[in-house]
Structures are given as structure tokens and as C-alpha cells.
Design an enzyme around this catalytic site. Sequence first.
Site, PDB file in Angstrom:
ATOM      1  N   SER A  29      53.728  42.216  35.590  1.00 51.28           N
ATOM      2  CA  SER A  29      54.105  43.217  36.604  1.00 51.28           C
ATOM      3  C   SER A  29      54.488  42.562  37.935  1.00 51.28           C
ATOM      4  CB  SER A  29      52.996  44.247  36.803  1.00 51.28           C
ATOM      5  OG  SER A  29      51.916  43.695  37.519  1.00 51.28           O
ATOM      6  N   MET A 106      47.714  32.059  33.139  1.00 56.01           N
ATOM      7  CA  MET A 106      46.280  31.838  33.066  1.00 56.01           C
ATOM      8  C   MET A 106      45.902  30.422  32.621  1.00 56.01           C
ATOM      9  SD  MET A 106      45.647  34.573  34.424  1.00 56.01           S
ATOM     10  CE  MET A 106      44.074  35.382  34.413  1.00 56.01           C
ATOM     11  N   HIS A 125      46.995  35.383  43.564  1.00 55.20           N
ATOM     12  CA  HIS A 125      45.608  35.448  43.086  1.00 55.20           C
ATOM     13  C   HIS A 125      44.955  36.752  43.570  1.00 55.20           C
ATOM     14  CE1 HIS A 125      41.788  33.974  41.658  1.00 55.20           C
ATOM     15  NE2 HIS A 125      41.269  34.468  42.768  1.00 55.20           N
TER      16      HIS A 125
HETATM   17  C1  GAR Z   1      47.439  39.643  38.564  1.00 55.47           C
HETATM   18  O1  GAR Z   1      46.442  40.472  39.073  1.00 55.47           O
HETATM   19  C2  GAR Z   1      47.282  38.245  39.123  1.00 55.47           C
HETATM   20  O2  GAR Z   1      46.876  38.209  40.454  1.00 55.47           O
HETATM   21  C3  GAR Z   1      46.217  37.702  38.215  1.00 55.47           C
HETATM   22  O3  GAR Z   1      46.563  38.171  36.934  1.00 55.47           O
HETATM   23  C4  GAR Z   1      47.243  39.399  37.073  1.00 55.47           C
HETATM   24  C5  GAR Z   1      48.556  39.293  36.350  1.00 55.47           C
HETATM   25  O4  GAR Z   1      49.176  40.548  36.321  1.00 55.47           O
HETATM   26  N1  GAR Z   1      46.138  36.275  38.258  1.00 55.47           N
HETATM   27  C6  GAR Z   1      45.013  35.614  38.154  1.00 55.47           C
HETATM   28  O5  GAR Z   1      43.936  36.138  37.976  1.00 55.47           O
HETATM   29  C7  GAR Z   1      45.151  34.113  38.235  1.00 55.47           C
HETATM   30  N2  GAR Z   1      43.882  33.496  38.423  1.00 55.47           N
HETATM   31  P1  GAR Z   1      50.705  40.677  35.954  1.00 55.47           P
HETATM   32  O6  GAR Z   1      50.905  39.892  34.654  1.00 55.47           O
HETATM   33  O7  GAR Z   1      50.914  42.146  35.747  1.00 55.47           O
HETATM   34  O8  GAR Z   1      51.511  40.106  37.082  1.00 55.47           O
END
Ligand code: GAR
Length: 217
Positions: A29, A106, A125
Amino acid sequence: MVGKEKSLASLFAKKSKKRVIFLASGRGSNFEAVAKNIRKGKLACDPVGLIVDKPEAKAILVAKSWKIPSFVVDFKNFASKEDFHKALLEKIRSLNPDLIVTAGFMRILSKDVVREFRMKIINIHPSLLPAFPGIHSQKQAIEYGAKVSGCTVHFIDEGVDTGPILLQSVVKIEEGMTEEELSRKILKEEHKILPEAIQLFIQNKLQITGRKVRIIS
Ligand code: GAR
């Protein structure tokens, strides 16, 4: 001749755009929020590719819908972590990026990637760093009893979520809020500050001194 000059000028303009690539592992997203801004003309950069570390990452569908090339460097296909990171570095190199954006990627990037693209990799983050680094940051914030949390865009260095901070946005943690509710609230802010941070980077508006990032107007 005028026409030719014009087309050369537009070619030059196109060439001078910064090449941005995205690394993701899941939903995508944040990647989509950036793609929307680019397509709306709010961000003048070239989204030259998305790299995912698993073929089932939904971010690939986002890339398809925005007609951005996507590439899978499937972690499962490698005999060792080192081999995966070598292949990832090669893929990144092949796309010749000016900026790498990790958006829900990740995995910890290898030291080689960090060294080669120092201060050219930014991460989003879901907490106010340096609080709650690593994974499940929203859960960590709730369990800690924090009254506010938020999100951070920072450069990636050799540590885990320790690099210089570009932008942060704060959200209030309401009484009894669940991890899902907090995550949703924070995500809305992520979708604002990530494109904003990319814009600052591509406009060369960031002055980095040690771990301090000054935004110049
Ligand atoms: C987001 O909330 C991002 O900040 C987090 O994963 C999610 C990905 O969402 N990242 C971490 O936790 C990294 N340590 P998305 O795939 O919908 O962008």
C-alpha cells in the site's frame, strides 16, 4: 527543427528524472501511495521497478496495475542468505537506481547494499524511531503503554531502523485501541510522509550532517 529540438528537450527532461526502485514483501500500500503521486504528476521521478522477495507478495499486483516492472528475487530459491543477498544486489544494480525505497520489505539489507547505496536507501517504519524498532512496532507501542506513536521515514544504515531520520508523523494512541486500529491509523500517515520524503530527496532538499537531516527550502 523546432519539433526536433522540442523532442530532444523532452528526452533530456525524461533522462534527468531520478530513477526510483521499490523493495516490498507484502501488500504494497505504501508503494501504491507513491505510485499514485507519481502518476498524478506530484512526484517527478521514474519508478523503474519493484523487487519482491516472495512471489505471493501482493505488491506485484500493484506494480502491474500501475505498469511498473516487477521482479521476484525469491528468498526460498537460494541455498543461503548470502546467495539471496548477492542476487538482490545484482538485481538492484541492474536497475541503476538513484533512490531505493524499502516499503514493507521485511528483510535486513546486506552491508554490501548499504555500503554501495549509502544515503540512497530510505525506509518507512511504523513507529516513532528510535522507539519500537524491528517488527510488530504497533503492538510494541500498545503493550508499552505509549500515548502516541506514528511513523518514520529514515535512511538505512548498517543497524536495524537506526539510520538518519527524514520525516516523522505522530498519531495518538486512544484508550483500548487494538493493534489493527493503530496500524490503520499509522498507515494513513505513512502514505503521506513516504511520498513527501521521496519528493524531498529527488529535489535535493536534504542536507545530511552525521545523523542529522536538514530540510532545505
Ligand atoms: C507498513 O506499515 C510499513 O511501515 C511496515 O510494514 C507495512 C507494509 O505495508 N514496515 C515495517 O514494519 C518494517 N519494519 P504495505 O505493504 O501496505 O506498504
